[in-house]
Design an enzyme around this catalytic site. Structure first.
Site, PDB file in Angstrom:
ATOM      1  N   GLU A 187       0.818  -1.212   0.000  1.00  0.00           N
ATOM      2  CA  GLU A 187       0.000   0.000   0.000  1.00  0.00           C
ATOM      3  C   GLU A 187       0.854   1.265   0.000  1.00  0.00           C
ATOM      4  OE1 GLU A 187      -3.733   2.184   2.296  1.00  0.00           O
ATOM      5  OE2 GLU A 187      -2.904   0.330   3.111  1.00  0.00           O
ATOM      6  N   LYS A 207      -8.381  -0.416   0.348  1.00  0.00           N
ATOM      7  CA  LYS A 207      -9.515  -0.768   1.192  1.00  0.00           C
ATOM      8  C   LYS A 207     -10.408  -1.721   0.428  1.00  0.00           C
ATOM      9  CE  LYS A 207      -9.994   0.244   5.389  1.00  0.00           C
ATOM     10  NZ  LYS A 207      -9.009  -0.511   6.147  1.00  0.00           N
TER      11      LYS A 207
END
Length: 610
Positions: A187, A207
């Site tokens: 990420e 997410k």
């Protein structure tokens, strides 16, 4: 802020993508002993460290380090955290990077993990979060828990294993005083390229998670489900909106954009959903301002950020540390300007998929303690079993790296000829691609040819092994006929790893199978089942059952190895796929054990359902 004289052992490596410039090569380099180390021990020192890092990059230096999650109050006193268990910010300042080492570590590493968060505590925490969501206090909370364990071997070997388990992304190995940070995060927190008139910044919050499928068709369906599921999309949009708001604090007017939304990315053990949020930063923005606007990343807090962090402080057992903070590199981003100062470029990950090592004394001597955080976003639509499964899928990367293993195929060699060698090699090649191992089909075939020449008379069991470096070897053992019917026993509890990759691919990591080895004399193998109560396989082969006049075997979605013998029986029409549950066992008319080594063995179930 302290400027620390570094010990001789301080080193670092980074292997980062450069997402603002897709054509640029990865930042893949190493660092030796730094010229100095900048450390913030107190909240009031964090901004000063970031300002010093910014200034060092302007002067042409490279700075590698981290900011702990507990540094958040340095940017907003309303952001509640535990007291940190280490430096709030730590950066090593280097004159220049060095080449990435040409050779990987030759030693091995193994992590012995303790049990993590108990399921009852997990369910209770989710209940409290959803009560708060229902009361309108917040929309989402990113709830996490720690795994702890002990390292046997070297940190460098563990980092190499972690990179094999989670390739790409934003990887860093930082030796920071008394601790080592091994991050293989996929990420991006932010990638920022400053310029005199204003810079470009990209945030890419991650997410939404789904497990990888057992077959290509199921895998594609999992990706589609993730991309279209209302719960996952709502979770992603909440954090995108939070990041848009955060970026607007340092952005030029009307420059915040979302050019990509709901993008699914395939990682080795999970699908992840990301979105891009971009902006033009205002002239004069400094690194501390970027952190002041964005830190901690909303993807690891929830929304609204202040209230979510209050609940995290209340529910989680202790400080997160580097996990969920930021790990990155700040460097000169182009030619020096007329005044001799360089533009600043900064790339930071969100340190999920991150392991931290600390050396300490125990009753048995010195030991290296290992911690790793796992978490997920909780919304009003979350359910305990689904989130618990997500945690297990996410921790698969560290389980893959925790112990070395070889890929394995077991073949029958009869009078100098292998049974179904092409099918076995195709399956091993698929496993090599999945685990990221080098695959040289010609070299592997040569190993089999050597074994066939050496054992050209009689029946032999051949174990074909493929190591992490891509080298193959074949081990031969005399094989004797198996009297039938063989006796099978039913497992006394579910195989909880049934959904994992070490059931879908054949390797030498077999502890989860060995735990179910037959306990009664004369029992050939154990029939396993998953947590849903669905029959899966045996520990050494697949299982077939005769139900209502037809022979069936569980589908791969139940969590089992796609055996070569099973595939042949399905292709011939002797077997069909069907889900068989524990409550169906009394109706099974006949049993069989199936693999390519022994073929089809008639069987009897000798242990009844309890």
């Amino acid at each position: 802020m302290k400027r620390v004289s570094p010990p001789e052992a301080e080193t670092a490596r980074i292997d980062f993508a450069q997402p603002l410039d897709a054509a640029a090569p990865r930042l893949r380099c190493a660092f030796g002993v730094p010229r100095q180390v900048l450390v913030a021990q107190q909240v009031g020192e964090v901004r000063a460290v970031l300002d010093a890092v910014h200034a060092a990059a302007q002067q042409g230096h490279w700075c590698v380090g981290y900011v702990r999650y507990e540094a958040a109050p340095a940017f907003d006193t309303a952001l509640q955290t535990y007291t940190a268990d280490g430096p709030l910010a730590w950066f090593a300042v280097h004159d220049a990077p060095q080449p990435w080492p040409a050779e990987e570590p030759q030693e091995t590493a193994r992590v012995v993990w303790n049990s993590g968060l108990e399921r009852s505590a997990f369910d209770a925490a989710l209940g409290r979060i959803q009560q708060a969501i229902g009361a309108g206090e917040l929309y989402q909370v990113n709830y996490t828990g720690p795994l702890t364990g002990a390292l046997q071997g070297s940190a460098a070997a563990l980092f190499a294993a972690l990179q094999r388990a989670q390739p790409g992304g934003y990887a860093a190995h930082i030796g920071a005083g008394g601790e080592q940070v091994l991050s293989v995060s996929p990420e991006l927190f932010f990638d920022w390229q400053d310029a005199p008139g204003g810079g470009d910044i990209l945030a890419r919050p991650m997410k939404g998670t789904a497990a990888r499928g057992a077959t290509p068709e199921e895998d594609a369906a999992q990706a589609t489900q993730l991309r279209t599921a209302p719960k996952e999309r709502a979770e992603n949009v909440m954090i995108v909106d939070l990041l848009r708001n955060d970026l607007s604090r340092i952005a030029q007017p009307n420059s915040v954009q979302v050019p990509r939304l709901f993008h699914t990315e395939p990682l080795p053990t999970v699908w992840q959903m990301t979105s891009d949020v971009r902006a033009r930063t205002r002239a004069g923005v400094r690194l501390a301002d970027v952190f002041g606007a964005l830190f901690p990343c909303g993807s690891v807090t929830g929304a609204p950020k202040v209230r979510a962090m209050q609940m995290i402080r209340r529910l989680e057992p202790g400080p997160r540390g580097v996990y969920c903070g930021a790990v990155g590199v700040v460097r000169p981003g182009g030619p020096a300007a007329a005044g001799g100062l360089y533009p600043v470029a900064a790339t930071f990950n969100v340190p999920i998929r991150t392991v931290v090592l600390r050396t300490g004394e125990t009753d048995s001597g010195t030991a290296v303690r290992v911690t790793c955080g796992i978490g997920s976003g909780i919304t009003v639509d979350s359910n305990c079993q689904g989130e618990w499964n997500e945690w297990r899928h996410k921790r698969a990367f560290v389980e893959r790296a925790s112990e070395s293993f070889d890929l394995l195929e077991t073949l029958a060699l009869i009078e100098g000829k292998f049974d179904h060698a092409d099918l076995h090699l195709a399956r091993m090649g698929e496993a090599a691609a999945h685990f990221g191992l080098p695959w040289n089909l010609h070299a592997v075939r040569q190993e089999l040819q050597i074994a066939a020449l050496q054992c050209h008379v009689g029946a032999w069991r051949v174990r074909l092994l493929l190591s992490v470096d891509g080298s193959a070897r074949a081990e031969t053992f005399a094989m004797h006929p198996t009297p039938t019917p063989v006796h099978l026993q039913l497992a006394g509890e579910p195989l909880r790893e049934a959904a994992g990759e070490f059931c879908r691919y054949k390797t030498t990591r077999r502890a989860h199978y060995d735990a179910f080895a037959p306990s009664q004399p004369g029992v050939f193998d154990t029939v396993l089942y998953n947590e849903a109560g669905e029959i899966t396989e045996c520990t050494r082969g697949n299982v077939a059952m005769r139900l209502e006049g037809r022979w069936v075997t569980p589908p791969l979605a139940c969590g089992l190895l796609p055996g070569v013998g099973r595939a042949l029986a399905l292709r011939s029409g002797r077997l069909e796929e069907a889900v068989v549950c524990l409550e169906d066992v009394p109706r099974v008319q006949a049993w069989a054990f199936v693999n390519s080594l022994r073929g089809w063995l008639d069987a009897k179930l000798v242990i009844p359902v309890v």
